[in-house]
Scaffold this motif. Structure first.
Motif, mmCIF file in Angstrom:
data_model
loop_
_atom_site.group_PDB
_atom_site.id
_atom_site.type_symbol
_atom_site.label_atom_id
_atom_site.label_comp_id
_atom_site.label_asym_id
_atom_site.label_seq_id
_atom_site.Cartn_x
_atom_site.Cartn_y
_atom_site.Cartn_z
ATOM 1 N N PRO A 275 0.818 -1.223 0.000
ATOM 2 C CA PRO A 275 0.000 0.000 0.000
ATOM 3 C C PRO A 275 0.846 1.265 0.000
ATOM 4 O O PRO A 275 2.034 1.230 0.342
ATOM 5 N N VAL A 276 0.223 2.358 -0.379
ATOM 6 C CA VAL A 276 0.904 3.656 -0.418
ATOM 7 C C VAL A 276 1.256 4.101 0.995
ATOM 8 O O VAL A 276 2.280 4.734 1.237
ATOM 9 N N SER A 277 0.396 3.766 1.911
ATOM 10 C CA SER A 277 0.572 4.212 3.289
ATOM 11 C C SER A 277 0.053 3.129 4.216
ATOM 12 O O SER A 277 -0.920 2.445 3.894
ATOM 13 N N THR A 278 0.726 2.982 5.334
ATOM 14 C CA THR A 278 0.197 2.039 6.316
ATOM 15 C C THR A 278 -0.878 2.727 7.152
ATOM 16 O O THR A 278 -1.626 2.080 7.875
ATOM 17 N N ALA A 279 -0.926 4.048 7.055
ATOM 18 C CA ALA A 279 -1.964 4.800 7.772
ATOM 19 C C ALA A 279 -3.246 4.789 6.943
ATOM 20 O O ALA A 279 -3.204 4.805 5.715
ATOM 21 N N PRO A 280 -4.405 4.789 7.597
ATOM 22 C CA PRO A 280 -5.664 4.765 6.850
ATOM 23 C C PRO A 280 -5.968 6.099 6.177
ATOM 24 O O PRO A 280 -5.391 7.135 6.524
ATOM 25 N N ALA A 281 -6.912 6.062 5.237
ATOM 26 C CA ALA A 281 -7.310 7.280 4.528
ATOM 27 C C ALA A 281 -8.195 8.169 5.377
ATOM 28 O O ALA A 281 -8.341 9.358 5.083
ATOM 29 N N LEU A 282 -8.791 7.612 6.399
ATOM 30 C CA LEU A 282 -9.700 8.400 7.239
ATOM 31 C C LEU A 282 -9.721 7.806 8.643
ATOM 32 O O LEU A 282 -9.636 6.587 8.805
ATOM 33 N N ALA A 283 -9.801 8.664 9.621
ATOM 34 C CA ALA A 283 -10.043 8.207 10.993
ATOM 35 C C ALA A 283 -11.067 9.146 11.600
ATOM 36 O O ALA A 283 -11.011 10.361 11.382
ATOM 37 N N VAL A 284 -12.014 8.574 12.320
ATOM 38 C CA VAL A 284 -13.035 9.373 12.992
ATOM 39 C C VAL A 284 -12.677 9.421 14.481
ATOM 40 O O VAL A 284 -12.629 8.389 15.145
ATOM 41 N N LEU A 285 -12.357 10.612 14.960
ATOM 42 C CA LEU A 285 -11.954 10.803 16.347
ATOM 43 C C LEU A 285 -13.172 11.224 17.163
ATOM 44 O O LEU A 285 -14.037 11.948 16.667
ATOM 45 N N ARG A 286 -13.201 10.784 18.380
ATOM 46 C CA ARG A 286 -14.268 11.207 19.299
ATOM 47 C C ARG A 286 -13.681 11.504 20.664
ATOM 48 O O ARG A 286 -12.591 11.048 20.998
ATOM 49 N N GLY A 287 -14.419 12.243 21.442
ATOM 50 C CA GLY A 287 -13.974 12.627 22.771
ATOM 51 C C GLY A 287 -14.813 13.803 23.207
ATOM 52 O O GLY A 287 -15.765 14.190 22.512
ATOM 53 N N ASN A 288 -14.439 14.442 24.329
ATOM 54 C CA ASN A 288 -15.293 15.533 24.806
ATOM 55 C C ASN A 288 -15.298 16.723 23.834
ATOM 56 O O ASN A 288 -16.237 17.505 23.804
ATOM 57 N N LEU A 289 -14.244 16.844 23.006
ATOM 58 C CA LEU A 289 -14.229 17.947 22.036
ATOM 59 C C LEU A 289 -15.142 17.659 20.846
ATOM 60 O O LEU A 289 -15.627 18.589 20.194
ATOM 61 N N ALA A 290 -15.352 16.406 20.537
ATOM 62 C CA ALA A 290 -16.155 16.038 19.357
ATOM 63 C C ALA A 290 -16.982 14.800 19.678
ATOM 64 O O ALA A 290 -16.724 13.717 19.154
ATOM 65 N N PRO A 291 -18.022 14.946 20.498
ATOM 66 C CA PRO A 291 -18.813 13.759 20.849
ATOM 67 C C PRO A 291 -19.482 13.102 19.641
ATOM 68 O O PRO A 291 -19.694 11.890 19.634
ATOM 69 N N HIS A 292 -19.786 13.889 18.603
ATOM 70 C CA HIS A 292 -20.392 13.299 17.390
ATOM 71 C C HIS A 292 -19.349 13.003 16.317
ATOM 72 O O HIS A 292 -19.684 12.593 15.216
ATOM 73 N N GLY A 293 -18.082 13.262 16.619
ATOM 74 C CA GLY A 293 -17.012 12.891 15.687
ATOM 75 C C GLY A 293 -16.315 14.079 15.053
ATOM 76 O O GLY A 293 -16.847 15.197 14.982
ATOM 77 N N ALA A 294 -15.087 13.818 14.665
ATOM 78 C CA ALA A 294 -14.278 14.733 13.861
ATOM 79 C C ALA A 294 -13.440 13.825 12.977
ATOM 80 O O ALA A 294 -13.237 12.657 13.310
ATOM 81 N N VAL A 295 -12.989 14.327 11.845
ATOM 82 C CA VAL A 295 -12.257 13.445 10.929
ATOM 83 C C VAL A 295 -10.839 13.957 10.684
ATOM 84 O O VAL A 295 -10.563 15.156 10.794
ATOM 85 N N ILE A 296 -9.968 13.024 10.342
ATOM 86 C CA ILE A 296 -8.603 13.358 9.936
ATOM 87 C C ILE A 296 -8.203 12.358 8.861
ATOM 88 O O ILE A 296 -8.744 11.248 8.815
ATOM 89 N N LYS A 297 -7.287 12.796 8.001
ATOM 90 C CA LYS A 297 -6.792 11.907 6.949
ATOM 91 C C LYS A 297 -5.366 11.502 7.327
ATOM 92 O O LYS A 297 -4.401 12.181 6.942
ATOM 93 N N PRO A 298 -5.209 10.426 8.084
ATOM 94 C CA PRO A 298 -3.867 10.057 8.548
ATOM 95 C C PRO A 298 -2.876 9.819 7.410
ATOM 96 O O PRO A 298 -1.677 10.096 7.565
ATOM 97 N N SER A 299 -3.363 9.323 6.255
ATOM 98 C CA SER A 299 -2.431 9.032 5.159
ATOM 99 C C SER A 299 -1.781 10.294 4.600
ATOM 100 O O SER A 299 -0.778 10.209 3.890
ATOM 101 N N ALA A 300 -2.343 11.478 4.896
ATOM 102 C CA ALA A 300 -1.741 12.733 4.421
ATOM 103 C C ALA A 300 -1.284 13.585 5.600
ATOM 104 O O ALA A 300 -1.100 14.792 5.467
#
Ligand code: FES
Length: 578
Positions: free
Chosen positions: A375-400
């Motif tokens: 693969p181009v990256s061992t990191a995924p194309a998307l990760a959905v983070l949650r926590g008290n800052l984003a109880p409904h989610g926030a996204v990041i593109k780990p591969s970039a």
């Protein structure tokens, strides 16, 4: 179930008796057409997002003629219908503010006019989900004709290897180098004139390429159509094929309800991850699914990202551009590589299943479309983070993003507007270092309004001069799919809706752990409650017009940012003709 000419929807306008049908035929003849041109043949609308101020669609006026040729050859009658043209770069404050406007326009155009089927001509970011959302709600057979990517450029500098450069990704890259003095004034001006060297959409795996790929994975384009370069002779041929095919789709009654199944959205999500598609897909895909009555959420995208590796070696996660991808086999070749993750019995617009379309479509270049074990990256194309800052989610593109920040704890520097952020970033005395976490709020769907692509927050000049090129940045904004960096986006709920983002203060400590999918503000509940009691929602200066409608009805990022009253598949009656 198939249809005959006796079943055509347009007959309600043209083949009835009475004064109204007389007037409809009369007005058709007023345009120099013949009575028989609209009698007993499918009437096809070409919904065209071309305009003089939509550079990525500069060729779509001409392409419409190729589509019409196909419709006429197949025995249909074409009518071209202009729709709101959302050229990503020139429309302010952001095209996202108008995606739902375009979707409403497309839906109402289709419903109110004597059409039997539709071809959608679009490509620049929001025009893809906007047209598809509207056409899905309207429910008539439609086919998506993608605008296609622009041509590659090359960057040649004495003493350096030649570099392929494309739109968006390299604009940001060269801007950072220009700010740091590594690119001269003369080079900067030269780059302006050459980086976007033909009509067509951004040629990186930005939002336009992502959404075209998603349209193909959903079965809404002809096989392989999504990557055909806009200026390739194959592009008008594909447009003609679209015209020919939609006429047959009308008789086959191949409606979007038969294509846009849960399995089709599963395939689109898998393809998004293999392409390392834009983070914007996490909004548009959910909005399109909801229009189709399919339940799909951020958790489903995160689960898919954990399973499907990044195989398309394209900027910003990799090194190639869309031309390279096309000649390596395009989406069918990529889909064959991840076939084990796909539901291949899904029906597509050509009347065949996805599995049938993929037969024999193998990758021609293993560096551009990587095998599963490389693969181009061992990191995924998307990760959905949650926590008290984003109880409904926030996204990041780990591969970039930068791996060194995948697990990070830092001091927050928070800004209420891009103007304040930009001014601070120019200040050589700004109190920050590489580990500081920059936060921007009031940039979400309601707050901005329209959730602009402000999420790739600038690096402070002081740090650029020190060679820093990435930092952790967090916002309720979106980011251009062509951009890169450790940017946490789409924090939900947004600050203007009272999310915890509104309560962040300078000096707070924040913790991010991508592997654990965590995003936590290290401020205890009692202190957050104290801050919330003192918080005032920002003023909404728009008291009239579309923006007021938008602010009152837009949903949050984790719900797709559609209007609450447009979601779902409730029946809208056909217009009465009296
Ligand atoms: Fe139109 Fe990128 S600006 S696709």
């Amino acid at each position: 179930m198939t249809k005959t000419t006796a079943d055509l929807r347009s007959r309600r306008w043209f083949n009835a008796s009475g004064m109204r049908a007389f007037a409809h035929r009369q007005r058709i003849q007023q345009m120099g057409l013949r009575r028989e041109d609209v009698m007993d043949r499918p009437i096809i609308g070409l919904i065209n997002t071309w305009s003089d101020l939509s550079p990525c669609h500069a060729h779509l006026r001409e392409r419409a003629e190729a589509v019409k040729r196909g419709i006429l050859l197949a025995g249909g009658m074409p009518f071209e219908l202009p729709a709101m043209s959302l050229g990503e770069v020139l429309v302010k404050p952001t095209t996202m503010l108008y995606r739902n406007f375009l979707a409403m326009e497309v839906e109402e155009l289709i419903r109110s006019l004597p059409l039997d089927g539709v071809v959608l001509l679009a490509g620049c970011d929001k025009t893809v989900p906007g047209t598809i959302m509207g056409a899905t709600s309207a429910g008539l057979p439609f086919i998506f004709c993608p605008a296609g990517p622009m041509l590659n450029d090359r960057y040649v500098r004495a003493g350096q290897p030649e570099r392929r450069i494309g739109a968006g990704t390299h604009t940001r890259m060269f801007w950072d180098e220009y700010q740091a003095g590594a690119v001269s004034d003369a080079e900067w001006v030269q780059l302006e004139g050459r980086m976007t060297r033909s009509p067509g959409t951004c040629n990186t795996m930005g939002t336009a390429s992502t959404m075209a790929g998603i349209a193909e994975a959903l079965g809404l384009t002809l096989p392989g159509a999504s990557s055909i370069p806009a200026m390739d002779a194959a592009h008008p041929r594909m447009a003609t094929d679209c015209g020919e095919r939609i006429v047959a789709m009308v008789f086959e009654d191949l409606t979007p309800a038969k294509l846009l199944t849960p399995a089709a959205f599963h395939n689109a999500a898998a393809v998004t991850m293999a392409m390392a598609g834009s983070t914007n897909a996490s909004i548009h895909l959910l909005a399109m699914a909801r229009r189709a009555g399919v339940s799909y959420g951020l958790q489903d995208l995160d689960a898919m990202a954990r399973q499907v590796p990044v195989l398309a070696n394209l900027f910003p996660s990799g090194e190639g551009l869309m031309e390279d991808f096309h000649y390596a086999g395009g989406l069918p070749a990529l889909m064959n590589r991840i076939r084990a993750h796909l539901k291949t019995d899904c029906l597509t617009v050509n009347g065949r299943t996805l599995g049938e379309n993929l037969a024999g479509r193998t990758a021609q270049n293993d560096d551009v479309i990587r095998p599963l074990d490389r693969p181009v990256s061992t990191a995924p194309a998307l990760a959905v983070l949650r926590g008290n800052l984003a109880p409904h989610g926030a996204v990041i593109k780990p591969s970039a993003a930068s791996e060194k920040f995948f697990k990070h704890r830092g001091r927050v520097l928070v800004f209420d507007s891009p103007a304040a952020l930009n001014a601070a970033c120019a200040d050589p005395a700004l109190d920050c270092d590489e580990n500081t976490i920059l936060v921007l709020r009031n940039a979400g769907p309601i707050g901005a309004p329209g959730m602009p692509e402000w999420g790739n927050l600038p690096i402070p000049k002081k740090l650029l001069d020190q060679g820093v090129r990435d930092m952790v940045r967090i916002s309720d904004a979106r980011m251009s799919g062509t951009h890169y960096g450790t940017c946490v986006l789409h924090v939900s709920p947004e600050s203007a809706a009272g999310g915890v983002l509104a309560l962040v203060q300078n000096g707070d400590m924040l913790r991010m752990d991508i592997a654990a999918r965590e995003l936590e503000l290290e401020v205890d509940e009692a202190e957050l409650a104290r801050r919330r009691a003192a918080w005032q929602p920002p003023a909404k200066p728009y008291t009239r017009g579309f923006v007021r409608l938008y602010q009152e009805h837009v949903t949050q990022a984790h719900e797709g940012c559609d209007f609450d009253f447009l979601q779902g598949t409730g029946d809208t009656p056909e217009p009465a003709i009296y």
